[in-house]
Scaffold this motif. Structure first.
Motif, PDB file in Angstrom:
ATOM      1  N   GLY A  78       0.562  -1.605  -0.103  1.00  0.00           N
ATOM      2  CA  GLY A  78      -0.072  -0.120   0.228  1.00  0.00           C
ATOM      3  C   GLY A  78       1.048   1.058  -0.166  1.00  0.00           C
ATOM      4  N   SER A  79       0.131   2.426   0.681  1.00  0.00           N
ATOM      5  CA  SER A  79       0.452   3.540  -0.093  1.00  0.00           C
ATOM      6  C   SER A  79       1.196   4.057   1.459  1.00  0.00           C
ATOM      7  CB  SER A  79      -0.296   4.602  -1.095  1.00  0.00           C
ATOM      8  OG  SER A  79      -1.484   4.268  -0.415  1.00  0.00           O
ATOM      9  N   GLY A  80       0.650   4.191   2.584  1.00  0.00           N
ATOM     10  CA  GLY A  80       0.892   4.242   3.426  1.00  0.00           C
ATOM     11  C   GLY A  80       1.732   4.771   4.293  1.00  0.00           C
ATOM     12  N   PHE A  81       3.062   4.343   3.917  1.00  0.00           N
ATOM     13  CA  PHE A  81       4.309   4.794   3.884  1.00  0.00           C
ATOM     14  C   PHE A  81       4.781   5.938   2.957  1.00  0.00           C
ATOM     15  CE2 PHE A  81       4.085  -0.304   3.766  1.00  0.00           C
ATOM     16  CZ  PHE A  81       4.209  -0.371   5.133  1.00  0.00           C
ATOM     17  N   ASP A  82       4.252   5.931   2.391  1.00  0.00           N
ATOM     18  CA  ASP A  82       4.545   7.415   1.892  1.00  0.00           C
ATOM     19  C   ASP A  82       5.249   8.888   2.232  1.00  0.00           C
ATOM     20  OD1 ASP A  82       3.294   5.816  -0.574  1.00  0.00           O
ATOM     21  OD2 ASP A  82       2.469   7.545  -0.815  1.00  0.00           O
ATOM     22  N   LEU A  83       4.403   8.810   3.742  1.00  0.00           N
ATOM     23  CA  LEU A  83       4.769   9.842   4.638  1.00  0.00           C
ATOM     24  C   LEU A  83       6.436  10.134   4.736  1.00  0.00           C
ATOM     25  CD1 LEU A  83       3.193  12.897   4.850  1.00  0.00           C
ATOM     26  CD2 LEU A  83       2.447  11.960   6.826  1.00  0.00           C
ATOM     27  N   ALA A  84       6.259   8.750   5.509  1.00  0.00           N
ATOM     28  CA  ALA A  84       7.501   8.742   6.339  1.00  0.00           C
ATOM     29  C   ALA A  84       8.373   8.026   5.432  1.00  0.00           C
ATOM     30  CB  ALA A  84       7.665   7.073   7.171  1.00  0.00           C
TER      31      ALA A  84
END
Ligand SMILES: Nc1ncnc2c1ncn2[C@@H]1O[C@H](COP(=O)(O)OP(=O)(O)O)[C@@H](O)[C@H]1O
Ligand SMILES: [Mg+2]
Length: 356
Positions: A78-84
């Motif tokens: 998924g794309s939830g790591f973008d911010l980190a």
């Protein structure tokens, strides 16, 4: 400092793990590599992160950048790591103060313009962070209410990468949460009052609701089977806090949470059509399986209307959740286990040849 660390959470089903994101800037041909078992959407993060950083007015380091996600053995999806990922690059390039990323979990997807988009699974991810001893989280603004359901966690919402930079450098920014109206518990859904007569059917549904018994409604077309079944969740009491968090976590992972309702407080009602695939009923999908209707009906009602029309394999697949109250689905990316303890309600005509 050419090395920086940020933290995010990877989910396998409802099980989360804190994932360390390391960014290393080295001399060499400018480029970006992501290592550590990323899936396709995570590999695409390279392009999203670069565009988001540049379009947020930050300089993109002209270095050979390596982003490593660990533990490497854990599949990440998924794309939830973008911010980190973006924060790790900025910290390595010294655009963020050293130490700003310590003790914080960053969750969110980035748009090319630097906007932070909502992601599925925020509730189980924040619970994981809290259990791992990390009590500060940054989430997309639209997921802030969901993150705040977890006690003892200082949750902040950001609408853009600029907001994140301001938050981490200690500047002020607008943290305006979208307005939400919490529904009154117990007032939604169709009411049993609408049913005229039908004493036996009504009693059967009431007994099933009171005792959590599975039930089969048999009768000629037009006798009110669908009507009775749809009114069963209205008889069930509201979910207590623990149950509500459990149900919300499943709905969050499936991206099935209504925007105006961060916490599911009423027992869910799922009525898949008889043409639904097995995967959509019990869960499935590529990579790591997503929950199906049986799990979305956890602590509520799973209603199979015209039950004999369902494929025998779909009906057989319900045997595991009926016996154990949970569903384990193995896919190439790992085994996901979701709770699936529901009251099964079936409706059928006496004979499939009956005219509708
Ligand atoms: N006992 C009843 N009281 C009130 N309306 C009823 C009753 N039984 C049937 N109806 C009406 O008939 C319609 C069809 O009923 P439905 O529940 O779809 O029947 P079935 O699923 O048994 O074929 C309902 O939408 C409702 O308007
Ligand atoms: Mg019907």
């Amino acid at each position: 400092m050419a090395l920086a660390r940020a933290y995010a959470v990877g989910l396998v089903g409802l099980d989360g793990h804190v994932v360390e994101v390391e960014a290393d800037l080295a001399q060499g041909l400018p480029g970006l590599t992501v290592i550590g078992l990323p899936d396709a959407s995570l590999a695409e993060a390279r392009d999203r992160v670069r565009s988001a950083v540049v379009n947020s007015g930050q300089a993109w380091p002209q270095k050979r950048i390596t982003l490593a996600l660990s533990p490497a053995s854990l599949p990440k999806r998924g794309s939830g790591f973008d911010l980190a990922l973006a924060a790790a690059v900025l910290a390595a390039a010294q655009a963020l103060p050293a130490g700003a990323l310590q003790g914080r979990v960053l969750l969110g997807e980035l748009g090319l313009d630097g906007r932070v988009r909502p992601i599925p699974g925020v509730l189980p991810a924040v619970l994981t962070a809290s259990e791992a001893g990390i009590h500060r989280v940054v989430v997309p603004l639209e997921n802030l209410a969901e993150a705040r359901l977890v006690p003892d966690v200082d949750a902040r919402g950001v609408g853009s990468l600029r907001d994140l930079v301001r938050l981490l450098t200690g500047e002020e920014y607008d943290e305006v949460e979208p307005v939400r109206v919490l529904p009154e518990p117990g007032t939604d859904g169709p009411d049993m009052l609408d049913v005229a007569g039908q004493v036996v059917g009504r009693t059967a549904v009431e007994v099933a609701a009171a005792g959590g018994h599975h039930a089969l409604l048999l009768g000629p077309p037009g006798s009110g089977k669908t009507m009775l079944a749809e009114r069963m969740p209205g008889l069930l009491p509201a979910l207590d806090r623990k149950a509500a968090l459990e149900v919300t976590a499943v709905h969050s992972v499936a991206s099935a949470l209504p925007r105006d309702q961060p916490l599911v407080t009423r027992p869910p009602f799922q009525a898949p059509h008889h043409t639904a695939t097995i995967a959509s009923i019990v869960g499935g999908g590529a990579g790591i399986a997503r929950p199906g209707a049986a799990s979305l009906a956890h602590r509520g009602v799973l209603f199979l209307d015209e039950a004999p029309e369902f494929s025998p394999r779909a009906l057989d697949a319900l045997r595991q959740p009926l016996e154990s109250g949970r569903l384990s689905i193995t896919r190439v990316g790992g085994t996901a286990t979701y709770p699936a303890s529901f009251t099964l309600l079936l409706a059928a005509n006496y004979c499939p040849c009956a005219k509708p």
